[in-house]
Design an enzyme around this catalytic site. Structure first.
Site, short mmCIF file in Angstrom:
data_model
loop_
_atom_site.label_atom_id
_atom_site.label_comp_id
_atom_site.label_asym_id
_atom_site.label_seq_id
_atom_site.Cartn_x
_atom_site.Cartn_y
_atom_site.Cartn_z
N ARG A 68 0.80 -1.23 0.00
CA ARG A 68 0.00 0.00 0.00
C ARG A 68 0.83 1.27 0.00
O ARG A 68 0.32 2.33 -0.36
CB ARG A 68 -1.01 -0.04 1.13
CG ARG A 68 -2.06 -1.11 0.88
CD ARG A 68 -3.12 -1.12 1.95
NE ARG A 68 -4.05 -2.20 1.73
CZ ARG A 68 -3.97 -3.39 2.30
NH1 ARG A 68 -2.99 -3.66 3.14
NH2 ARG A 68 -4.86 -4.32 2.05
N GLU A 105 2.36 -8.32 12.79
CA GLU A 105 1.38 -8.44 13.86
C GLU A 105 0.95 -9.88 14.05
O GLU A 105 0.68 -10.33 15.14
CB GLU A 105 0.12 -7.61 13.55
CG GLU A 105 0.35 -6.13 13.39
CD GLU A 105 0.71 -5.74 11.96
OE1 GLU A 105 -0.06 -4.98 11.34
OE2 GLU A 105 1.76 -6.18 11.45
#
Length: 180
Positions: A68, A105
């Site tokens: 992104r 994460e």
């Protein structure tokens, strides 16, 4: 200041939350509505451009993180009149590369950059959509360090403050448009 607040509100309104994606317990923040709306996308780039021009007068390259960061980085680089380079997931770039492993994460990954993308001493700003635990941006900073570039700062659309990713990136500064 009112114009800046208005742009920040526009950006915030175009971020959707999806609970339990990509796995249970994760609240995913989706930037796709920003990309769909020309005014919201322009607001993001305006805010990033204003920040960089005010805080980093000399920038050689904008460095976008897979994937992104590739959406916002070239637009910002074009506005600033700088080059744009990619940091990709391992195995996606041709030619000689430099790589670094890092924790996500919810997993592990490896990032890489073409070894001739940056010359020693170049001043760079890193850009991505989201800062969570800081693993990806930390890896990108490590890649820049290995190539002897000077990291001026990091830009993100969204920062998840409760995960303290910004702490991992110190001494590098992080500019985020929206914080949760």
């Amino acid at each position: 200041m009112a114009a800046k607040e208005s742009k920040l509100q526009l950006v915030s309104r175009h971020i959707r939350a999806f609970p339990d994606f990509p796995k249970k317990g994760i609240l995913f923040r989706d930037i796709c509505p920003i990309l769909k709306d020309p005014a919201a996308l322009t607001a993001v780039i305006d805010l990033f451009e204003e920040h960089v021009r005010k805080n980093h007068q000399h920038v050689d390259l904008i460095v976008g993180l897979d994937a992104r960061g590739f959406l916002f980085g070239p637009l910002l680089a074009q506005r600033l009149g700088t080059g744009f380079i990619l940091i990709r997931k391992k195995g996606k770039l041709p030619g000689p590369t430099v790589s670094v492993a890092y924790d996500l994460e919810y997993g592990k990954a490896e990032a890489e950059i073409q070894e001739d993308s940056v010359t020693p001493g170049q001043k760079v700003v890193l850009i991505d959509d989201l800062l969570a635990t800081g693993g990806t941006l930390f890896a990108a900073c490590e890649l820049m360090k290995r190539l002897q570039a000077e990291v001026l700062g990091c830009l993100v659309v969204i920062e998840l403050k409760e995960l303290s990713g910004g702490d991992k990136l110190k001494p590098h500064s992080v500019f985020s448009l929206v914080q949760y």
